[in-house]
Design an enzyme around this catalytic site. Sequence first.
Site, short mmCIF file in Angstrom:
data_model
loop_
_atom_site.label_atom_id
_atom_site.label_comp_id
_atom_site.label_asym_id
_atom_site.label_seq_id
_atom_site.Cartn_x
_atom_site.Cartn_y
_atom_site.Cartn_z
N PRO A 67 25.43 100.48 75.87
CA PRO A 67 26.20 99.49 76.62
C PRO A 67 25.36 98.28 77.02
O PRO A 67 24.16 98.42 77.29
CB PRO A 67 26.64 100.27 77.87
CG PRO A 67 25.60 101.33 78.04
CD PRO A 67 25.10 101.68 76.66
N GLY A 68 25.97 97.13 77.06
CA GLY A 68 25.28 95.91 77.49
C GLY A 68 25.98 95.32 78.70
O GLY A 68 25.50 95.38 79.82
N ARG A 69 27.19 94.78 78.46
CA ARG A 69 27.92 94.06 79.50
C ARG A 69 28.08 94.89 80.79
O ARG A 69 27.83 94.40 81.88
CB ARG A 69 29.31 93.69 78.97
CG ARG A 69 30.10 92.78 79.89
CD ARG A 69 31.57 92.67 79.42
NE ARG A 69 31.68 92.44 78.00
CZ ARG A 69 31.80 91.23 77.44
NH1 ARG A 69 31.83 90.15 78.18
NH2 ARG A 69 31.90 91.10 76.13
N ARG A 78 30.65 80.94 78.27
CA ARG A 78 31.82 81.78 78.02
C ARG A 78 33.17 81.11 78.31
O ARG A 78 34.10 81.31 77.54
CB ARG A 78 31.68 83.12 78.75
CG ARG A 78 30.43 83.91 78.30
CD ARG A 78 30.37 85.33 78.84
NE ARG A 78 31.33 86.20 78.20
CZ ARG A 78 32.49 86.55 78.69
NH1 ARG A 78 32.85 86.11 79.88
NH2 ARG A 78 33.31 87.31 78.02
N CYS A 137 28.23 66.34 79.17
CA CYS A 137 28.99 65.23 78.63
C CYS A 137 30.03 65.73 77.64
O CYS A 137 29.88 65.53 76.43
CB CYS A 137 28.05 64.24 77.96
SG CYS A 137 26.95 63.54 79.15
N GLU A 138 31.00 66.41 78.17
CA GLU A 138 32.02 66.99 77.31
C GLU A 138 33.21 67.37 78.18
O GLU A 138 33.04 68.11 79.16
CB GLU A 138 31.41 68.23 76.62
CG GLU A 138 32.27 68.78 75.56
CD GLU A 138 31.47 69.65 74.57
OE1 GLU A 138 30.30 69.38 74.29
OE2 GLU A 138 32.08 70.61 74.10
N GLY A 193 30.38 98.57 74.63
CA GLY A 193 31.75 98.06 74.72
C GLY A 193 32.49 98.19 76.03
O GLY A 193 33.49 97.50 76.23
N1 LLP Z 1 25.80 97.42 70.24
C1 LLP Z 1 26.05 96.51 69.30
C2 LLP Z 1 25.72 96.81 67.90
C3 LLP Z 1 26.64 95.28 69.65
O1 LLP Z 1 26.90 94.39 68.70
C4 LLP Z 1 26.95 95.00 71.01
C5 LLP Z 1 27.53 93.73 71.41
C6 LLP Z 1 26.65 95.99 71.97
C7 LLP Z 1 26.08 97.19 71.55
C8 LLP Z 1 26.91 95.79 73.44
O2 LLP Z 1 28.26 95.66 73.70
P1 LLP Z 1 28.78 95.52 75.22
O3 LLP Z 1 28.57 96.85 75.93
O4 LLP Z 1 28.02 94.44 75.86
O5 LLP Z 1 30.23 95.20 75.08
N2 LLP Z 1 28.89 87.22 73.72
C9 LLP Z 1 30.10 88.01 73.90
C10 LLP Z 1 29.84 89.49 73.66
C11 LLP Z 1 29.30 89.81 72.30
C12 LLP Z 1 29.01 91.25 72.10
C13 LLP Z 1 28.27 91.47 70.82
N3 LLP Z 1 27.83 92.81 70.59
C14 LLP Z 1 30.65 87.74 75.29
O6 LLP Z 1 30.04 86.99 76.04
O7 LLP Z 1 31.72 88.25 75.63
#
Ligand code: LLP
Length: 441
Positions: free
Chosen positions: A295-297, A334, A365-366, A252
């Site tokens: 963490p991902g983002r 996004r 095309c949008e 998050g």
């Molecule tokens: N763990 C779980 C169970 C999750 O569902 C997610 C993200 C993460 C970890 C990683 O979260 P982060 O650190 O990336 O915030 N497509 C959207 C974001 C969707 C996130 C879904 N879950 C965007 O482009 O903003």
Amino acid sequence: MKTANQNIKPVTTQINENGNIQIGGCDLVDLANQYGTPLYVFDEQTIRSMTNSYKEAFKSYPKMKMMFASKAFMTKAICKIMEQEGFGLDLCSGGEIYTANASGFDMSKTLFNGNNKSYDDLVLALEYGVGTISVDNFFELALLNDIAKSQDKVVRILLRITPGIECHTHEYIQTGHLDSKFGFDLMQLDEAITLIKDEYKNLNLIGLHAHIGSQIFENKVYYDEVEVIFKEIKRIKDKFGITLQEVNLGGGLGIKYTEEDKPISVYDIAETIIESIKINSKKYEIEEPTVFIEPGRSMVGTAGVTIYTAGSSKQVPNGRRYQAVDGGMSDNARPSLYQAVYTVEVANKPNETETEVVTIAGKHCESGDILAKDVNLPIIEEGDVICFYNTGAYGYSMSSNYNRVLKPAVVLVNNGKSDIIINRQTYEQLCESDVIPDRLK
Ligand code: LLP
């Protein structure tokens, strides 16, 4: 201490002697010429600076484990970097499990989550030895137990819960229950545990999992998340005599897409999480558990940029100026999906002072295929290289073949070297899965 997620640009971004923007020692204009555009460029040093920050920030809690939420950007090379950095992987589909395994990743360090894992997904997870499965609902409990039983295995599981904390970017609410498609409501937890204890002998419950939101800018939500989960652990211990040893707090942490965004640092959340673990394990008299974050983002967002080549333009009489680029909503969904706003520069004109307000349009095309609305940029000419910062997370991973536009290539840059980590898709690959039935021939 500042961490890279608080920058708009990758840590190695500079203006070089040609007057162009360079990242990882590579001139973006040269990369555009060499690999074509659109092109995703990932700066290895920024990724590693984030993995190091997470490790440093949490090192005073030795029972802390880090996983990369691969949904943000998944490819074999990223799995390798995460493995080298000692991170596990949080996987959320059969495809992500397959990719991790194909990269040679130690699958015991992976977690599988998702709200509708299929029979095939779960069979694959067990076959490849995914370390832990975060079970989302009653249906999955029964299904997973059946599969595990048929293979004579006992599977380590977490229960995904909705802790009643809902987080939007700048605010959050705490409620008793959440209207969410994910996880068990806290009121359903006892029923799930009773089933595991009495019936599902092939499931070994080791902990709880939650994820409270994405692009989070504040600490307190994490403090409260730990508290809610620890309170449940205490309640479960008292009621069932089960000691849960693992807690997964999800991901998050936010990143800085524009100057208006003020994300906190990895050290800020680490301090809050560790403090909450210490205080709440005393308060609820539970042994300090192993704590995971995923963490991902924040791990890959800042590291990645997308470069495009400027093509046609249109001046609406007495209206906007549109500048089209050679990509759009198929490589970055996004802006059209979430109205996301990005910082944009012209890679071959970073120092130019004469500017105009322009809208960067995609090629799809949008009408809604607009990548950036009314941005102040140098006068753009055909052939200029336009750079969108912060596209590393959920850019490639949400890309599509809309309008049969090919998926771009991805390069990894470091110390003046660039390496392809995903090849540009070809027209042959695009048609590879198409079948013309005999009766149409
Ligand atoms: N763990 C779980 C169970 C999750 O569902 C997610 C993200 C993460 C970890 C990683 O979260 P982060 O650190 O990336 O915030 N497509 C959207 C974001 C969707 C996130 C879904 N879950 C965007 O482009 O903003």
